[in-house]
Design a protein around this motif. Structure first.
Motif, PDB file in Angstrom:
ATOM      1  N   GLU A  38     -10.492  71.425 116.986  1.00 10.15           N
ATOM      2  CA  GLU A  38     -10.639  70.889 115.574  1.00 10.15           C
ATOM      3  C   GLU A  38      -9.869  71.598 114.578  1.00 10.15           C
ATOM      4  O   GLU A  38      -9.447  72.605 114.622  1.00 10.15           O
ATOM      5  N   LEU A  77     -17.886  56.206 115.459  1.00 11.70           N
ATOM      6  CA  LEU A  77     -18.852  55.972 116.424  1.00 11.70           C
ATOM      7  C   LEU A  77     -19.824  54.753 115.962  1.00 11.70           C
ATOM      8  O   LEU A  77     -20.157  53.810 116.739  1.00 11.70           O
ATOM      9  N   LYS A  78     -19.981  54.851 114.801  1.00 12.88           N
ATOM     10  CA  LYS A  78     -20.836  53.755 114.307  1.00 12.88           C
ATOM     11  C   LYS A  78     -20.053  52.410 114.392  1.00 12.88           C
ATOM     12  O   LYS A  78     -20.448  51.352 114.630  1.00 12.88           O
ATOM     13  N   SER A 120     -15.073  60.736 109.685  1.00  7.39           N
ATOM     14  CA  SER A 120     -15.818  61.620 110.527  1.00  7.39           C
ATOM     15  C   SER A 120     -16.095  61.010 111.852  1.00  7.39           C
ATOM     16  O   SER A 120     -15.927  59.715 111.854  1.00  7.39           O
ATOM     17  N   LYS A 121     -16.484  61.661 112.517  1.00  9.68           N
ATOM     18  CA  LYS A 121     -16.538  61.124 114.290  1.00  9.68           C
ATOM     19  C   LYS A 121     -17.700  60.294 114.247  1.00  9.68           C
ATOM     20  O   LYS A 121     -17.734  59.052 114.866  1.00  9.68           O
ATOM     21  N   SER A 122     -18.975  60.580 113.287  1.00 14.01           N
ATOM     22  CA  SER A 122     -19.759  59.611 113.200  1.00 14.01           C
ATOM     23  C   SER A 122     -19.833  58.282 112.788  1.00 14.01           C
ATOM     24  O   SER A 122     -20.276  57.389 113.135  1.00 14.01           O
ATOM     25  N   ASP A 123     -18.801  58.360 111.672  1.00 17.80           N
ATOM     26  CA  ASP A 123     -18.412  57.104 111.237  1.00 17.80           C
ATOM     27  C   ASP A 123     -17.546  56.196 112.170  1.00 17.80           C
ATOM     28  O   ASP A 123     -17.886  54.718 112.449  1.00 17.80           O
ATOM     29  N   SER A 180      -9.742  62.222 117.388  1.00 19.85           N
ATOM     30  CA  SER A 180     -11.362  61.857 117.043  1.00 19.85           C
ATOM     31  C   SER A 180     -11.839  60.765 117.937  1.00 19.85           C
ATOM     32  O   SER A 180     -12.935  60.765 118.332  1.00 19.85           O
ATOM     33  N   LYS A 220     -19.967  51.269 117.700  1.00 20.17           N
ATOM     34  CA  LYS A 220     -21.453  50.512 118.513  1.00 20.17           C
ATOM     35  C   LYS A 220     -21.633  49.267 117.672  1.00 20.17           C
ATOM     36  O   LYS A 220     -22.088  48.284 118.467  1.00 20.17           O
ATOM     37  N   VAL A 231     -14.977  60.736 120.646  1.00 20.62           N
ATOM     38  CA  VAL A 231     -16.028  60.067 120.585  1.00 20.62           C
ATOM     39  C   VAL A 231     -16.268  58.794 121.583  1.00 20.62           C
ATOM     40  O   VAL A 231     -17.478  58.251 121.820  1.00 20.62           O
TER      41      VAL A 231
END
Length: 421
Positions: free
Chosen positions: A63, A102-103, A97-100, A134, A106, A138
């Motif tokens: 990181e 990943l979305k 971000s990693k969550s963005d 990143s 998906k 993910v």
């Protein structure tokens, strides 16, 4: 007209790598702060896995934490020194971000969102090295390879590939997915994992090369395959490949898409032909005449070296030697490259001649070698300063067919007899 006064950068504002003022300071888990561009190059481009200052080992998905406090201090310092030629640094854009990520991945399952998501993912992966890492962290490889493995999607590469009203090619979702996978610059583990996918990913990429109308997609596909097989070689695993795979590589070589595509294809061909079974498949797919045609026209030293290396591998099987001899210019152009390109190229050219003379040297071939000047070149090898292995190969060929060639005016009398066995 006063000159700018030189202001010394405070030590703690300078990146330990470049010793220049940091624009986007980020901190490693070791507690040392670096400028983002410099540490990303150190970790991802130069493939180092240690902290440059402390030499501590770092994890694969380390990181990089933005050091906002230090950045604000640097910006304030820049503002206080405007007359000294120091420009205020803009606030850097934060990595996605990693969550963005990943979305977006998906959302690939929704057909109406696919092209939008893929274009956003491509922009993300091209932005910086942190985004590349990143995405791999993910699981982007799984999402993208599963998308490419879907045969329906590959079919869409050709069936939906049309031009818009202005005549520009429209990029398909598969084009985007392949581009992203290549530009992710996957780690060795990630590349090796592509061989373990459900379904044959190499076969799938072969179909992409067959059906893609875009030269760029074909280039990125062959470059991705090159990286995959380089990673596979470190595991000492080279699968037996299908005829279609080699046929597509030959097509890319003959289409002359670009120098980048040609070099990647040659490197890939060399890698896969380290396996004897693949040499036969490559020869049967007409790789040899394609390579000879490149050699006839090439003025690029590296390309010529790679072609001769590939031909050397292919001539270690009967099918490859047969194809070389069938080509009207095969033996002649190989011989001509001795002492014309580089020491590496010369050694490979002599090895090719040796393979042909030893395993395919019938009366007609031996006579042709004399007629087109191959024998003269081999005599020259013995007389000039070059590698001992090269001289040994040349001597072996000359002794092999000495009875036929001894009366030739191109062979100096006593040369073979005087050369040590």
């Amino acid at each position: 007209m006063g000159d700018h006064k030189i202001v010394e950068i405070p030590t703690y504002f300078a990146c330990p790598i470049s010793l220049q003022l940091m624009k986007d300071p980020v901190t490693l888990p070791t507690g040392i702060t670096y400028d983002r561009d410099n540490i990303e190059k150190w970790l991802y481009t130069k493939k180092n896995n240690t902290c440059p200052v402390t030499k501590q080992a770092l994890s694969d998905h380390v990181e990089l934490t933005p050091n906002h406090t230090l950045r604000r201090l640097i910006q304030s310092w820049c503002t206080l020194n405007p007359t000294s030629g120091v420009e205020r640094l803009p606030t850097p854009r934060l990595p996605i971000s990693k969550s963005d990520i990943l979305k977006l991945l998906k959302d690939l399952k929704h057909p109406n969102l696919q092209i939008k998501c893929l274009r956003r993912l491509k922009a993300i992966v091209l932005e910086n090295e942190t985004n590349k890492r990143s995405m791999e962290a993910v699981g982007a490889v799984d999402y993208l390879t599963n998308y490419v493995l879907n045969d329906h999607n590959i079919h869409m590469t050709s069936s939906s590939h049309v031009e818009d009203q202005l005549g520009f090619e429209l990029v398909t979702p598969i084009d985007e997915a392949i581009t992203i996978l290549y530009h992710m610059q996957l780690s060795q583990t990630g590349l090796q994992g592509l061989f373990a996918k459900t379904g044959d990913f190499v076969e799938t990429l072969t179909r992409v090369m067959q059906r893609a109308a875009s030269y760029e997609t074909r280039t990125y596909t062959v470059m991705l395959l090159k990286l995959m097989f380089e990673a596979a070689n470190t595991m000492q695993v080279t699968p037996l490949l299908k005829h279609e795979f080699f046929k597509e590589l030959v097509t890319i070589l003959t289409d002359e898409i670009s120098q980048k595509a040609t070099k990647a294809t040659l490197k890939l061909l060399i890698n896969v032909c380290l396996s004897g079974r693949n040499r036969i498949r490559a020869a049967e797919a007409a790789a040899v005449p394609a390579l000879i045609d490149i050699l006839l026209d090439s003025t690029d030293k590296r390309v010529s070296e790679m072609v001769l290396l590939a031909l050397d591998l292919l001539c270690q099987c009967a099918e490859g030697r047969s194809e070389l001899l069938k080509h009207g210019a095969g033996l002649a152009v190989v011989s001509k490259k001795i002492f014309r390109v580089s020491p590496v190229a010369s050694e490979r050219a002599v090895r090719i001649v040796h393979s042909v003379a030893k395993f395919s040297g019938n009366g007609g071939v031996v006579a042709e070698m004399l007629q087109i000047g191959v024998v003269g070149k081999l005599c020259l090898v013995l007389q000039v300063d070059c590698g001992s292995k090269m001289k040994e190969k040349a001597m072996e060929v000359l002794k092999m067919h000495a009875r036929v060639w001894n009366n030739s005016s191109c062979i100096p009398h006593t040369l073979i007899a005087s050369y040590p066995s």
